[in-house]
Design a protein around this motif. Structure first.
Motif: not given
Length: 743
Positions: A697-706, A726-736
């Motif tokens: 999942i590609l987000l803005e500003n080279d942010n992503w989740a796989l 903090e945002k990385a942790a937020e994205l990982l929590d969302w994936l979980k």
């Protein structure tokens, strides 16, 4: 009083003459149509009959079909016997229709035989359950045996089993209990039977003559005659599901998909290649017999290509059975008239990658399971140029190997093979080290006064890497260098969680060490710890080396990374005016991408990398030497180099996590991704979604989740990269949360 248990004959064994009747006539056109519907890689009827084929020879399987029906015959083939049921008069009548064909197939064996009766509309019954039923029947000496299961919510149509003193004393059909509501766990009659042909067909004949056409009545009559019934209980209640409606077909398809991802035990020891070769648990999938079968399949392909005179080079690492496996492999290739160079010591995987092109061999083979836990072993195969074969090639290897019998393997005794020159023992440590030292600038490191500490994780790098560091005049200290097939009780993967000793020694060294380095069990991956004891991710290491190769060594070209690796490489490539290329997980895809764009560097966040001009595989030993050269030539420490490069690229923060992936999750997560197209991850808008390998999942500003299910382990891997921790942790929590919701 329940019937007494029959005493087994002392000569009774769980084998003997057997035949099978598969009822495929159906009740009507709709039920017959369902039999030909796809279910996984086959149809409903093919799946059901395939399970029977696994325990009964095809020439003794009789399939009952509807009058005039050709569909079932066309699907199943001509090696089975077919009989037609003239009218849809019930399952008892259908089974009785098969009597003459069954007795003809059994011939003189009929008196001692057992006959299995199964349904074509119960494709989820496992062959192991049918085998368990047949074996239980023979061992107990019962007159009739049936499959049973305990279900939490029995259907109204299920026959309920009643036991007295543990023995089946009655089977209650719905009409026998009109006022009794069945609720809670209940043992039911699944509907597959085994009996001697005489009892089976005589009882069916009498039953049909009495006007009872249901096969389920058979067990009730046997009980009424004082004969003994045994049962084999199914514990996976998915097997109980029939396919009589479109809805049930859809449910069955989910079960089939789920089973694909269930861990295989002794019932399936097939050879299966993953992203980095074949790996399996020792004593289960990994056996010397499987090693020989796989080598025979590979040898067959070498002969087909007419390149057997080039020979193969074979080595093994320090794992349990690696030496024995390498020698077994050598015997197979020698037995197929293919010369073998056998590396006599435990060797790193990259040395074998190097050896294939160095010797001009057709293939290189290394016995290893890389960074897997110590109970695993496996095999990696390299082409003549040192690259990993692509999926179509490894598919051919595994498919042919799995089809081979033990007797199909051709071997030549190792001692004789050595005496005749078909197997030659050769040490290639010096040529490998010399080749590295032609690329790494050894002279530039001398006089730098660097001091490093190395953790080979009980693997195979200390001889080669130690030699290179000595040639560089680097003061080096090795820990965990002994030969220990248990790897200290951990998986030999050079990640943060497993390098605590290395980190502690640097932290407590008072500035004594300039660098900490680690390699995994077979030495193709690298781990780095800086002078302060901070673990340096491979994402950051790739950034450092890309910058160093391009700016200090002057080697122009782009970079290749897999889709789970940092996008900061893309930013740095753009800064250099070079190309960046994303590929699937698996180093064979990295090297293929490097060739495609002429990249100077290729790597993966999991610890593997190589550069243009070196071998077409990852090499932790070469990578360690290159890092030492980088520190010596720049005169900077790792921490200083990182901050300098962050000034160019900015910062992105990565996190990753693994969760055990249940078979249900394997089905549910992709389905939810398809059903609910993503527009946001939390509050962050989705720019695009890639399905190159998993779901990225590609987000803005080279942010992503796989999200990506592992190809070698029952694990769902999750990776994120974001502007802040903090945002990385937020994205990982969302994936979980996403993957566990509703699973």
């Amino acid at each position: 009083m329940a019937p007494q248990r029959a005493q087994s004959s002392p000569t009774l064994t769980p084998t003997g003459p057997r035949a099978a009747v598969v009822l495929a006539a159906g009740n009507d056109d709709a039920s017959r149509a369902l039999l030909s519907q796809p279910l996984g890689d086959a149809t409903v009827v093919e799946t059901a009959v395939d399970n029977v084929r696994r325990i009964v020879d095809a020439d003794r399987i009789v399939v009952v079909v509807a009058a005039g029906d050709r569909t079932v015959r066309d699907l199943l083939g001509d090696d089975l016997t077919y009989v037609e049921q003239a009218e849809a008069c019930g399952t008892g009548d259908a089974a009785l229709t098969a009597r003459a064909a069954v007795l003809a197939a059994l011939g003189d064996d009929a008196a001692d035989a057992s006959v299995l009766v199964a349904y074509a509309d119960t494709p989820l019954l496992r062959s192991q359950s049918l085998r368990g039923l047949m074996t239980r029947h023979l061992l107990t000496g019962a007159d009739l045996s049936l499959l049973s299961a305990v279900v939490d919510a029995p259907r109204a149509t299920d026959g309920r089993i009643v036991r007295t003193d543990g023995e089946i004393s009655a089977i209650l059909e719905p009409e026998d209990r009109p006022d009794v509501e069945v609720d809670g766990p209940t043992e039911i009659n699944v509907g597959a039977y085994v009996a001697a042909p005489g009892l089976l067909f005589d009882e069916l004949d009498a039953m049909v003559a009495d006007g009872e056409n249901r096969l389920t009545e058979l067990a009730r009559r046997v009980i009424a005659h004082g004969r003994r019934i045994s049962s084999y209980r199914i514990y996976d209640t998915d097997e109980v599901r029939g396919v009589n409606t479109d809805a049930e077909l859809a449910e069955a398809a989910d079960v089939v998909l789920k089973r694909l991802f269930m861990p295989k035990k002794n019932t399936d020891t097939k050879i299966v290649f993953g992203t980095g070769g074949w790996r399996a648990v020792i004593g289960e999938g990994y056996t010397l017999a499987n090693v020989r079968r796989l080598c025979q399949a590979i040898a067959n392909q070498v002969v087909r290509q007419g390149i057997e005179t080039q020979g193969v080079v074979i080595g093994g690492d320090r794992r349990f059975l690696s030496r024995e496996s390498a020698e077994a492999a050598a015997e197979v290739f020698a037995g197929n008239n293919i010369p073998v160079v056998l590396l006599p010591d435990d060797v790193p995987t990259p040395l074998v990658t190097f050896a294939a092109p160095h010797l001009g061999s057709a293939l290189g083979i290394i016995i290893t399971s890389s960074h897997n836990p110590p109970e695993w072993n496996g095999m990696k195969v390299f082409r003549a140029d040192g690259s990993l074969p692509l999926d179509d090639e490894t598919d051919r290897y595994q498919d042919e190997a799995n089809a081979l019998a033990v007797d199909d393997v051709i071997t030549l005794d190792l001692a004789l093979a050595r005496r005749t020159g078909m197997v030659t023992d050769k040490v290639l440590t010096e040529p490998y080290v010399d080749a590295i030292e032609k690329i790494v600038d050894v002279d530039s490191v001398r006089g730098s006064d660097l001091r490093v500490i190395v953790d080979p994780m009980y693997g195979t790098s200390q001889l080669t890497l130690g030699t290179i560091l000595n040639d560089m005049r680097v003061r080096s200290e090795f820990i965990h260098a002994a030969h220990n097939p248990l790897f200290g009780g951990i998986a030999p993967a050079p990640d943060l969680q497993r390098l605590s000793t290395l980190i502690t020694m640097i932290e407590q060294g008072g500035g004594r060490y300039d660098l900490g380095m680690a390699t995994d069990g077979d030495s193709d991956r690298i781990g780095i710890v800086d002078e302060t004891g901070e673990y340096i991710t491979t994402n950051d290491l790739l950034l450092l080396l890309f910058w160093y190769l391009h700016e200090v060594r002057g080697e122009k070209g782009g970079v290749v990374r897999n889709l789970a690796t940092t996008h900061l490489l893309d930013r740095l490539a753009a800064h250099f005016g070079e190309e960046s290329y994303e590929c699937k997980v698996g180093f064979k895809h990295v090297t293929a991408g490097m060739e495609k764009i002429g990249a100077v560097l290729g790597g993966e966040s999991s610890g593997g990398l190589t550069i243009r001009g070196w071998i077409l595989g990852k090499d932790g030993i070469f990578a360690c030497a290159l890092v030492v050269e980088m520190l010596a030539r720049t005169g900077k420490r790792i921490s200083e180099l990182r901050e300098m490069i962050y000034e160019i690229t900015g910062r992105l923060y990565t996190l990753e996590a693994n969760v055990d992936s249940t078979p249900e999750m394997r089905v549910a997560v992709p389905r939810r991704l398809e059903a609910e197209p993503l527009t946001h991850v939390g509050p962050y808008p989705v720019v695009s979604v890639s399905h190159l390998d998993g779901t990225k999942i590609l987000l803005e500003n080279d942010n992503w989740a796989l999200l990506r299910f592992s190809g070698t382990e029952p694990v769902l891997r999750m990776f994120v990269e974001a502007d802040s921790p903090e945002k990385a942790a937020e994205l990982l929590d969302w994936l979980k949360g996403f993957v566990t919701a509703g699973v």
